[in-house]
Write an enzyme that holds these catalytic residues in place. Sequence first.
Site, mmCIF file in Angstrom:
data_model
loop_
_atom_site.group_PDB
_atom_site.id
_atom_site.type_symbol
_atom_site.label_atom_id
_atom_site.label_comp_id
_atom_site.label_asym_id
_atom_site.label_seq_id
_atom_site.Cartn_x
_atom_site.Cartn_y
_atom_site.Cartn_z
ATOM 1 N N THR A 56 3.365 -72.696 114.094
ATOM 2 C CA THR A 56 3.800 -71.045 114.204
ATOM 3 C C THR A 56 3.615 -70.591 115.616
ATOM 4 O OG1 THR A 56 3.486 -71.135 111.872
ATOM 5 C CG2 THR A 56 3.967 -68.763 113.038
ATOM 6 N N LYS A 84 -17.168 -58.468 117.284
ATOM 7 C CA LYS A 84 -17.884 -57.400 117.192
ATOM 8 C C LYS A 84 -17.812 -56.322 116.204
ATOM 9 C CE LYS A 84 -17.948 -57.589 122.222
ATOM 10 N NZ LYS A 84 -17.416 -57.120 123.571
ATOM 11 N N ARG A 105 -0.713 -63.381 112.738
ATOM 12 C CA ARG A 105 -0.994 -64.028 111.472
ATOM 13 C C ARG A 105 -2.258 -63.787 111.121
ATOM 14 N NH1 ARG A 105 -0.540 -70.569 110.308
ATOM 15 N NH2 ARG A 105 1.693 -69.637 109.977
ATOM 16 N N HIS A 133 5.640 -65.328 104.550
ATOM 17 C CA HIS A 133 5.765 -66.099 105.861
ATOM 18 C C HIS A 133 7.440 -66.002 106.478
ATOM 19 C CE1 HIS A 133 4.986 -68.696 109.103
ATOM 20 N NE2 HIS A 133 4.295 -69.507 108.443
HETATM 21 C C1 NCD Z 1 2.425 -72.990 106.462
HETATM 22 C C2 NCD Z 1 1.428 -71.704 106.605
HETATM 23 O O1 NCD Z 1 0.816 -71.480 107.708
HETATM 24 O O2 NCD Z 1 1.806 -70.854 105.846
HETATM 25 N N1 NCD Z 1 2.498 -73.705 107.759
HETATM 26 C C3 NCD Z 1 3.323 -73.210 108.759
HETATM 27 O O3 NCD Z 1 3.354 -71.858 109.100
HETATM 28 N N2 NCD Z 1 4.216 -74.091 109.276
HETATM 29 C C4 NCD Z 1 2.111 -73.857 105.594
HETATM 30 C C5 NCD Z 1 0.702 -74.228 105.306
HETATM 31 O O4 NCD Z 1 -0.317 -73.847 106.042
HETATM 32 O O5 NCD Z 1 0.479 -74.920 104.185
#
Ligand code: NCD
Length: 359
Positions: A56, A84, A105, A133
């Site tokens: 990502t 911190k 994220r 996501h």
């Molecule tokens: C996924 C996530 O981070 O949710 N990965 C991703 O973004 N391609 C799936 C996972 O971590 O299993």
Amino acid sequence: MTSEYQHLIDLNDYPVSWWNKLITLGKDIYRYPERYKGACSGKVMATLFYEPSTRTQMSFQTAMLRLGGSLIGFDNPSTSSVSKGENLKDTTKVVSSYADIMVIRHPVEGAAKAAAISAECPVINAGDGGHLHPTQTLTDMLTLTLEKGTLEGLTIGLCGDLMNGRTVHSLCKALSCYKNNKFVLISTKELTLPSYIKDILNVHNCEYTEISSLEDAISKLDVLYMTRIQRERFASEEEYLAQKNVYVLDKQKMKNARKDLIVMHPLPRVDEIEIDVDDDERALYFKQAKYGVYIRMALILKMLENKNPSPVLKGTTLKDICCHNPKCISNRELYLPKSFVKSGDIAECEYCDERILLK
Ligand code: NCD
């Protein structure tokens, strides 16, 4: 609270026509990448990754670099002022004032929405805990469009950690909006799809079945979406170990699958797909990861147009009511306004979708 910017927190904040336009643009970028060179020249993208990521993060960075833009950000909050004790609001307020677009994220559910409240640029949710996501779903939709030629009339098997897998939640929500899709939910009884997502499937009259055997399901599928058991979301290692290795896709199981099945996986794979399945031409997961760059290029272009600013929080506060989900950002960053959307006796938390019965 009205934001001056257009964010992508949940795909369902936009109409299906908007998703379709984005996928069309993603397809065009895939076919004619040279036409988009320099389209974001002079623009800066910030990537704030509070949780590990390979695809990502790097596909967003590649997307921006291919569009001619530049990057700032962190992928390890322990090297930023987060270590911190800086709160999410202050970090995002400042970083978003440096950048033209921000990708976040975070391990806590609803964090991207919370960040958008105070952001001074468009915010894209790159995964908020076990919740959603949306950009993986856009990647998955571009993959289905290019490889199956349609987003309708598909029988989609989702296998593994349906409870904690945010990619599964976003994908079910999105595909339920297209005609005649059927869902085969393959999981143990401990890791079934959350009931609020099943309710969405019901509202859209989508047929779904819940079963525990991948062997029994595989021959009926157009698409098999494998997922990793989300170790980091389990309360204990024992609970994780009990689920690990329950589902392993191997060559033997692939023999019972259709010739035109496609196997998808958001990756990373742990051990739920054996390595020798990679040589099967139905294994699409590496191609899927590559398509992620094109759809993210399309998304960055669209977000920077900034055509439809809208309120981040649309609900109301309710006297003495807090979200019951301990993993919700509203219970971690206590300055955030609590916000719920009411429907009859049910109040739904606007950050994490947790539902509370009011009476
Ligand atoms: C996924 C996530 O981070 O949710 N990965 C991703 O973004 N391609 C799936 C996972 O971590 O299993």
